[in-house]
Design an enzyme around this catalytic site. Structure first.
Site, PDB file in Angstrom:
ATOM      1  CG  ASP A   1      -8.410  -1.254   8.118  1.00 32.03           C
ATOM      2  OD1 ASP A   1      -8.743  -0.059   8.258  1.00 32.03           O
ATOM      3  OD2 ASP A   1      -7.722  -1.663   7.159  1.00 32.03           O
TER       4      ASP A   1
ATOM      5  CE  LYS B   1      -7.006   4.714   1.750  1.00 33.59           C
ATOM      6  NZ  LYS B   1      -6.479   4.585   0.427  1.00 33.59           N
TER       7      LYS B   1
ATOM      8  NE  ARG C   1      16.001   3.653  11.016  1.00 35.94           N
ATOM      9  CZ  ARG C   1      16.789   2.984  11.867  1.00 35.94           C
ATOM     10  NH1 ARG C   1      16.255   2.191  12.778  1.00 35.94           N
ATOM     11  NH2 ARG C   1      18.101   3.097  11.804  1.00 35.94           N
TER      12      ARG C   1
ATOM     13  CE1 TYR D   1      -6.343  -1.230  -0.754  1.00 36.30           C
ATOM     14  CE2 TYR D   1      -4.695  -1.660   0.933  1.00 36.30           C
ATOM     15  CZ  TYR D   1      -5.046  -1.136  -0.297  1.00 36.30           C
ATOM     16  OH  TYR D   1      -4.100  -0.518  -1.077  1.00 36.30           O
TER      17      TYR D   1
HETATM   18  C1  LIG Z   1      -9.505  -0.347   4.445  1.00 37.79           C
HETATM   19  C2  LIG Z   1      -8.083   0.015   4.092  1.00 37.79           C
HETATM   20  N1  LIG Z   1      -7.113  -0.288   4.937  1.00 37.79           N
HETATM   21  C3  LIG Z   1      -5.830   0.019   4.664  1.00 37.79           C
HETATM   22  C4  LIG Z   1      -5.474   0.635   3.494  1.00 37.79           C
HETATM   23  C5  LIG Z   1      -4.039   0.927   3.212  1.00 37.79           C
HETATM   24  O1  LIG Z   1      -3.753   2.281   3.399  1.00 37.79           O
HETATM   25  P1  LIG Z   1      -2.528   3.037   2.717  1.00 37.79           P
HETATM   26  O2  LIG Z   1      -2.843   3.177   1.278  1.00 37.79           O
HETATM   27  O3  LIG Z   1      -2.430   4.316   3.477  1.00 37.79           O
HETATM   28  O4  LIG Z   1      -1.319   2.170   2.931  1.00 37.79           O
HETATM   29  C6  LIG Z   1      -6.459   0.978   2.571  1.00 37.79           C
HETATM   30  C7  LIG Z   1      -6.099   1.641   1.309  1.00 37.79           C
HETATM   31  O5  LIG Z   1      -6.933   1.861   0.453  1.00 37.79           O
HETATM   32  C8  LIG Z   1      -7.804   0.650   2.890  1.00 37.79           C
HETATM   33  O6  LIG Z   1      -8.793   0.927   2.036  1.00 37.79           O
END
Ligand SMILES: Cc1ncc(COP(=O)(O)O)c(C=O)c1O
Length: 367
Positions: A171, A196, A50, A103
């Site tokens: 992000d 993604k 961990r 998101y």
């Molecule tokens: C812009 C964005 N940030 C963060 C996330 C979260 O990612 P995860 O699904 O890997 O937790 C997403 C998920 O679609 C996203 O579109």
């Protein structure tokens, strides 16, 4: 130094292993929960799974190189990375600005959990991010924002945050480090989902944090250790394996997105198209100033939900699925998840299919 290379070279270089004669060129995963100890704790880099793992280290070095950061930390998902950073930065009494059009799970986490802890959570549309952040302590920006694809001027926002002592977190999921490098634009921290385009095969979840602030990174690492939001060694290895082709895949995805945006812009069945690479897109000017590629997502508005369903049904190549960045071109009607968009709004994530095949298929499916 990496700035002189193209995206595919950067991808391949980021995951290259040390050239030790007789050792595998492609590293294997180390799926260990515990490691042999020595009487001198400084002798062994790893003790318990961990806290650290050799496969994470290799992956984190690759992610740091791509983001132009001295270090990166891998997490079990993008949300694990983002929420860890927010827990470290946003303290009771602080003002935290999050995107109103980004998101949705991040927004929910901030208003359902952090607000309960005494954080003042403000939601601001991406185009109003600079104005809403004037007296903030922590700003989380998403650019281009998912799903509407508005772009925020990251350099301007970073200057404003710096002048007022606020921390800017960006992000970078939709742009990827091939599309933009927020740290070089002045951001303090990058967070992203590697689920993604970086992994790109729709077969794992992962996230990461990258920053040059060593104290902050130490706190985020401690948060990961305590919360246990870690990435499995196999996923870390699989992500690293995928990173080697990420530059190449993203180049095709962006090319496909630009071609589809142009084709749909002129299509009578499509009411509106958003893509930062379109010259008349409201975000184009800022996108040109800060992005190297405009990304593999486009947003379209069709007549209604039925029009989106029939697009997918009549197409041979499109799949209906949420998430984005995979090798298959996919369509997600965002109203079903509660995003504040019309019923006919769809986010299309471009895959790596041949451009002509894709455009012909989607045009025939739209009728
Ligand atoms: C812009 C964005 N940030 C963060 C996330 C979260 O990612 P995860 O699904 O890997 O937790 C997403 C998920 O679609 C996203 O579109």
């Amino acid at each position: 130094m990496d700035g002189q290379y193209g995206d595919s070279t950067r991808s391949v270089k980021s995951v290259a292993s040390e050239a030790v004669p007789g050792q595998a060129v492609a590293p294997s995963p180390v799926p260990a929960s515990t490691f042999h100890l020595s009487s001198d704790p400084s002798d062994v880099p790893d003790s318990y799974g961990r806290s650290s793992n050799p496969t994470w280290r290799h992956l984190e070095s690759a992610l740091a190189q791509l983001e132009g950061a001295p270090s990166a930390l891998a997490f079990g998902s993008g949300m694990a990375a983002i929420t860890s950073v927010l827990r470290v930065l946003a303290k009771p009494g602080h003002k935290l600005v999050v995107p109103a059009d980004g998101y949705y799970q991040v927004r929910r986490y901030a208003s359902e959990y952090l607000a309960e802890q005494g954080v003042m959570v403000v939601q601001a549309a991406t185009e109003e991010m600079c104005a809403a952040s004037a007296d903030a302590d922590v700003v989380l920006a998403e650019s281009p924002a998912n799903p509407g694809l508005d772009v925020v001027d990251l350099h301007r926002l970073a200057l404003q945050c710096r002048s007022r002592g606020a921390t800017l977190v960006v992000d970078n999921t939709t742009a990827t480090p091939f599309g933009q490098q927020p740290l070089s634009l002045g951001a303090d921290v990058v967070v992203a989902s590697a689920t993604k385009a970086l992994s790109g095969h729709s077969d794992l979840l992962a996230g990461y944090v990258a920053s040059a602030h060593t104290d902050l990174m130490a706190e985020v690492e401690r948060e990961r250790l305590h919360s246990g939001a870690i990435l499995g060694a196999f996923e870390a290895w699989l992500l690293m394996r995928s990173l080697g082709t990420a530059g190449l895949r993203f180049e095709r995805q962006c090319h496909n997105a630009a071609a589809l945006a142009v084709a749909l812009h002129a299509h009578p069945a499509v009411r509106a198209v958003r893509y930062p690479g379109l010259p008349d897109d409201p975000s184009h000017r800022i996108a040109c100033a800060q992005m190297k590629r405009f990304g593999g997502l486009i947003a379209v508005e069709l007549a209604d939900a039925e029009a989106v369903h029939s697009l997918v049904e009549r197409s041979v190549l499109l799949i209906a699925s949420t998430s984005f960045g995979g090798i298959h071109t996919s369509v997600d009607r965002r109203a079903r998840w509660g995003d504040d968009v019309s019923d006919g709004f769809a986010r299309i994530s471009l895959g790596i299919e041949d451009t002509d095949d894709l455009i012909a298929d989607i045009e025939q499916a739209l009728g």
